[in-house]
Design a protein around this motif. Structure first.
Motif, PDB file in Angstrom:
ATOM      1  N   GLU A  44       3.883  10.525  -7.961  1.00  0.00           N
ATOM      2  CA  GLU A  44       3.739   9.890  -6.655  1.00  0.00           C
ATOM      3  C   GLU A  44       2.280   9.824  -6.224  1.00  0.00           C
ATOM      4  OE1 GLU A  44       6.269  11.943  -3.933  1.00  0.00           O
ATOM      5  OE2 GLU A  44       8.109  11.430  -5.007  1.00  0.00           O
ATOM      6  N   LEU A  45       1.483  10.799  -6.659  1.00  0.00           N
ATOM      7  CA  LEU A  45       0.052  10.788  -6.340  1.00  0.00           C
ATOM      8  C   LEU A  45      -0.644   9.629  -7.047  1.00  0.00           C
ATOM      9  CD1 LEU A  45      -0.679  14.631  -6.635  1.00  0.00           C
ATOM     10  CD2 LEU A  45      -0.274  13.302  -4.550  1.00  0.00           C
ATOM     11  N   TRP A  46      -0.223   9.338  -8.288  1.00  0.00           N
ATOM     12  CA  TRP A  46      -0.778   8.200  -9.028  1.00  0.00           C
ATOM     13  C   TRP A  46      -0.353   6.886  -8.369  1.00  0.00           C
ATOM     14  CZ3 TRP A  46      -0.874  12.864 -11.064  1.00  0.00           C
ATOM     15  CH2 TRP A  46      -1.798  13.171 -12.063  1.00  0.00           C
ATOM     16  N   GLU A  47       0.886   6.848  -7.895  1.00  0.00           N
ATOM     17  CA  GLU A  47       1.377   5.648  -7.219  1.00  0.00           C
ATOM     18  C   GLU A  47       0.545   5.350  -5.970  1.00  0.00           C
ATOM     19  OE1 GLU A  47       5.613   5.647  -6.446  1.00  0.00           O
ATOM     20  OE2 GLU A  47       5.955   6.895  -8.212  1.00  0.00           O
ATOM     21  N   MET A  48       0.248   6.374  -5.190  1.00  0.00           N
ATOM     22  CA  MET A  48      -0.527   6.186  -3.970  1.00  0.00           C
ATOM     23  C   MET A  48      -1.940   5.715  -4.278  1.00  0.00           C
ATOM     24  SD  MET A  48       0.681   9.239  -1.366  1.00  0.00           S
ATOM     25  CE  MET A  48       0.456  10.604  -2.504  1.00  0.00           C
ATOM     26  N   ARG A  49      -2.545   6.298  -5.299  1.00  0.00           N
ATOM     27  CA  ARG A  49      -3.897   5.860  -5.668  1.00  0.00           C
ATOM     28  C   ARG A  49      -3.861   4.444  -6.223  1.00  0.00           C
ATOM     29  NH1 ARG A  49      -7.952   6.420  -9.699  1.00  0.00           N
ATOM     30  NH2 ARG A  49      -6.541   7.288 -11.248  1.00  0.00           N
ATOM     31  N   VAL A  76       3.326 -10.743  -6.105  1.00  0.00           N
ATOM     32  CA  VAL A  76       4.730 -10.296  -6.048  1.00  0.00           C
ATOM     33  C   VAL A  76       4.947  -9.199  -7.085  1.00  0.00           C
ATOM     34  CG1 VAL A  76       7.154 -10.942  -6.255  1.00  0.00           C
ATOM     35  CG2 VAL A  76       5.490 -12.570  -5.297  1.00  0.00           C
ATOM     36  N   LEU A  77       5.258  -7.995  -6.612  1.00  0.00           N
ATOM     37  CA  LEU A  77       5.436  -6.850  -7.504  1.00  0.00           C
ATOM     38  C   LEU A  77       6.901  -6.475  -7.709  1.00  0.00           C
ATOM     39  CD1 LEU A  77       2.538  -4.497  -6.302  1.00  0.00           C
ATOM     40  CD2 LEU A  77       2.507  -6.291  -8.044  1.00  0.00           C
ATOM     41  N   LYS A  78       7.703  -6.683  -6.686  1.00  0.00           N
ATOM     42  CA  LYS A  78       9.113  -6.273  -6.773  1.00  0.00           C
ATOM     43  C   LYS A  78       9.814  -7.051  -7.891  1.00  0.00           C
ATOM     44  CE  LYS A  78      13.233  -5.413  -3.958  1.00  0.00           C
ATOM     45  NZ  LYS A  78      13.218  -3.969  -4.254  1.00  0.00           N
ATOM     46  N   GLY A  79      10.338  -6.313  -8.847  1.00  0.00           N
ATOM     47  CA  GLY A  79      11.074  -6.937  -9.932  1.00  0.00           C
ATOM     48  C   GLY A  79      10.226  -7.494 -11.056  1.00  0.00           C
ATOM     49  N   ALA A  80       8.900  -7.381 -10.925  1.00  0.00           N
ATOM     50  CA  ALA A  80       8.031  -7.955 -11.962  1.00  0.00           C
ATOM     51  C   ALA A  80       8.107  -7.162 -13.262  1.00  0.00           C
ATOM     52  CB  ALA A  80       6.585  -8.008 -11.461  1.00  0.00           C
ATOM     53  N   TYR A  81       8.078  -5.841 -13.167  1.00  0.00           N
ATOM     54  CA  TYR A  81       7.977  -5.045 -14.389  1.00  0.00           C
ATOM     55  C   TYR A  81       9.223  -5.142 -15.262  1.00  0.00           C
ATOM     56  CZ  TYR A  81       6.996  -1.360 -17.686  1.00  0.00           C
ATOM     57  OH  TYR A  81       6.782  -0.670 -18.863  1.00  0.00           O
ATOM     58  N   VAL A  82      10.398  -5.263 -14.656  1.00  0.00           N
ATOM     59  CA  VAL A  82      11.627  -5.289 -15.464  1.00  0.00           C
ATOM     60  C   VAL A  82      11.767  -6.594 -16.253  1.00  0.00           C
ATOM     61  CG1 VAL A  82      12.900  -3.635 -14.056  1.00  0.00           C
ATOM     62  CG2 VAL A  82      12.974  -6.077 -13.464  1.00  0.00           C
ATOM     63  N   GLU A  83      10.862  -7.551 -16.019  1.00  0.00           N
ATOM     64  CA  GLU A  83      10.867  -8.807 -16.770  1.00  0.00           C
ATOM     65  C   GLU A  83       9.683  -8.906 -17.729  1.00  0.00           C
ATOM     66  OE1 GLU A  83      11.213 -12.068 -14.040  1.00  0.00           O
ATOM     67  OE2 GLU A  83      13.090 -11.341 -13.171  1.00  0.00           O
ATOM     68  N   ILE A 137       2.652  -0.292  -9.648  1.00  0.00           N
ATOM     69  CA  ILE A 137       3.352  -1.553  -9.918  1.00  0.00           C
ATOM     70  C   ILE A 137       4.767  -1.302 -10.433  1.00  0.00           C
ATOM     71  CG2 ILE A 137       3.373  -3.600 -11.394  1.00  0.00           C
ATOM     72  CD1 ILE A 137       0.236  -3.389 -11.316  1.00  0.00           C
ATOM     73  N   THR A 138       4.908  -0.402 -11.376  1.00  0.00           N
ATOM     74  CA  THR A 138       6.231  -0.158 -11.954  1.00  0.00           C
ATOM     75  C   THR A 138       7.196   0.438 -10.931  1.00  0.00           C
ATOM     76  OG1 THR A 138       5.477   1.990 -12.815  1.00  0.00           O
ATOM     77  CG2 THR A 138       5.364   0.112 -14.312  1.00  0.00           C
ATOM     78  N   ALA A 139       6.674   1.242 -10.017  1.00  0.00           N
ATOM     79  CA  ALA A 139       7.527   1.865  -9.000  1.00  0.00           C
ATOM     80  C   ALA A 139       8.209   0.829  -8.113  1.00  0.00           C
ATOM     81  CB  ALA A 139       6.716   2.827  -8.143  1.00  0.00           C
ATOM     82  N   GLN A 140       7.627  -0.353  -8.020  1.00  0.00           N
ATOM     83  CA  GLN A 140       8.208  -1.403  -7.174  1.00  0.00           C
ATOM     84  C   GLN A 140       9.468  -2.013  -7.792  1.00  0.00           C
ATOM     85  OE1 GLN A 140       6.528  -1.272  -4.283  1.00  0.00           O
ATOM     86  NE2 GLN A 140       5.264   0.131  -5.510  1.00  0.00           N
ATOM     87  N   SER A 141       9.745  -1.685  -9.049  1.00  0.00           N
ATOM     88  CA  SER A 141      10.949  -2.196  -9.711  1.00  0.00           C
ATOM     89  C   SER A 141      12.006  -1.116  -9.895  1.00  0.00           C
ATOM     90  CB  SER A 141      10.582  -2.789 -11.083  1.00  0.00           C
ATOM     91  OG  SER A 141       9.818  -3.955 -10.935  1.00  0.00           O
ATOM     92  N   TYR A 261      16.068   0.546 -14.300  1.00  0.00           N
ATOM     93  CA  TYR A 261      14.718   1.081 -14.403  1.00  0.00           C
ATOM     94  C   TYR A 261      14.548   2.245 -13.424  1.00  0.00           C
ATOM     95  CZ  TYR A 261       9.719   1.388 -14.795  1.00  0.00           C
ATOM     96  OH  TYR A 261       8.451   1.865 -15.022  1.00  0.00           O
ATOM     97  N   ASN A 262      13.977   3.348 -13.913  1.00  0.00           N
ATOM     98  CA  ASN A 262      13.875   4.555 -13.089  1.00  0.00           C
ATOM     99  C   ASN A 262      12.574   5.310 -13.390  1.00  0.00           C
ATOM    100  OD1 ASN A 262      14.715   6.486 -11.226  1.00  0.00           O
ATOM    101  ND2 ASN A 262      15.633   7.762 -12.818  1.00  0.00           N
ATOM    102  N   ALA A 263      11.472   4.647 -13.141  1.00  0.00           N
ATOM    103  CA  ALA A 263      10.172   5.270 -13.399  1.00  0.00           C
ATOM    104  C   ALA A 263       9.196   4.885 -12.284  1.00  0.00           C
ATOM    105  CB  ALA A 263       9.649   4.836 -14.765  1.00  0.00           C
ATOM    106  N   PRO A 264       8.078   5.558 -12.198  1.00  0.00           N
ATOM    107  CA  PRO A 264       7.577   6.628 -13.058  1.00  0.00           C
ATOM    108  C   PRO A 264       8.485   7.861 -13.038  1.00  0.00           C
ATOM    109  CG  PRO A 264       5.795   5.706 -11.759  1.00  0.00           C
ATOM    110  CD  PRO A 264       7.069   5.147 -11.196  1.00  0.00           C
ATOM    111  N   ALA A 265       8.703   8.373 -14.229  1.00  0.00           N
ATOM    112  CA  ALA A 265       9.603   9.502 -14.397  1.00  0.00           C
ATOM    113  C   ALA A 265       8.824  10.779 -14.705  1.00  0.00           C
ATOM    114  CB  ALA A 265      10.619   9.198 -15.498  1.00  0.00           C
ATOM    115  N   LEU A 266       9.549  11.770 -15.198  1.00  0.00           N
ATOM    116  CA  LEU A 266       8.949  13.066 -15.501  1.00  0.00           C
ATOM    117  C   LEU A 266       9.316  13.447 -16.927  1.00  0.00           C
ATOM    118  CD1 LEU A 266       7.495  15.446 -13.819  1.00  0.00           C
ATOM    119  CD2 LEU A 266       9.751  16.503 -13.871  1.00  0.00           C
TER     120      LEU A 266
END
Length: 268
Positions: A44-49, A76-83, A137-141, A261-266
């Motif tokens: 989440e810290l990487w996502e914020m940065r 437009v980021l939502k849904g971009a990564y899964v495509e 970006i990936t978190a938006q998907s 899709y469920n990332a960024p993960a751990l």
């Protein structure tokens, strides 16, 4: 002799059972460990940065990345990564996320290719902007279904090249990606190795990258994951953002179609 043979068979059976139980126990413990940390994933810290970097004016042109088109329109980021990966008409080629990000940093912000690809993989003392941007970006998907297209001829070609790479054997150990990831029940150091040819395995594997690696204290992207696989196979290190890595990513992503899709993960 019969008694000795019976003892030997019993000992072998117990040994096999013990190994199986140890492996199952290790797998269960790793799963519990991930679950305990999931609510406080450092990614989440990487996502914020990454969000800050996306909206920050940078480069000679003092521009943000808000007009970067990842396939669904500028910004437009939502849904971009899964495509992704996908064919981009403006460059007449298939790109994955990291390739496209580099393209946007060069064309929108005016960075040189060397500047745009500087530090793709970070460390505590040298953070990576790319890893942060990818995390954001990936978190938006998150929660969306993988839906990678192979309708365009170049997308289909990239998939076929990626498939050939997956099965290509070479390096000092004569390994291929398929050596570890084309059969069920394989492990290395108690770590399960997903069978990428099995749809549910492919979905579970691909949809959890990028991920925060506890052992490294960093978020790692798909490009890093593949680079590390090639390193372990004793192949030469791939060029960052190369078309061949995009092709291999296309093969993996397409195999994961339909997965949530469920990332960024751990990861460990």
């Amino acid at each position: 002799m019969k008694r000795t043979s019976s003892y030997l068979m019993a000992a072998l059976a117990l040994s096999a059972l013990g190994t199986a139980l140890a492996q199952t126990s290790a797998t269960d413990e790793i799963a519990k460990y991930r679950q305990l940390l999931a609510d406080g994933n450092p990614a989440e810290l990487w996502e914020m940065r990454g969000e800050e970097l996306w909206n920050k004016k940078d480069g000679p042109r003092e521009a943000t990345l808000e007009k970067c088109d990842l396939g669904k329109g500028p910004g437009v980021l939502k849904g971009a990564y899964v495509e992704l990966p996908r064919y981009f008409k403006d460059v007449n080629k298939v790109m994955d996320l990291e390739q496209r990000l580099v393209h946007c940093r060069v064309t929108l912000q005016g960075l040189t290719l060397e500047q745009a690809t500087k530090t793709p993989f970070g460390s505590t003392a040298n953070q990576s902007d790319i890893e942060a941007l990818v995390s954001y970006i990936t978190a938006q998907s998150k929660g969306m279904k993988m839906a990678v297209s192979t309708r365009h001829p170049q997308e289909k070609a990239a998939y076929e090249i990626g498939k050939k790479m997956f099965f290509y054997r070479g390096g000092a150990h004569d390994f291929a990606c398929a050596t570890c990831h084309s059969a069920n029940g394989q492990r290395i150091r108690l770590q399960e190795l997903p069978n990428i040819l099995n749809k549910s395995n492919a979905q579970a594997a691909y949809t959890t990258w990028p991920a925060y690696r506890v052992s490294q204290g960093e978020v790692r992207t798909m490009q890093h994951r593949l680079n590390d696989c090639f390193r372990q196979q004793r192949f030469p290190e791939p060029v960052y953002g190369s078309d061949l890595i995009t092709a291999l990513t296309m093969f993996l992503a397409k195999n994961a179609d339909g997965g949530t899709y469920n990332a960024p993960a751990l990861k460990r």
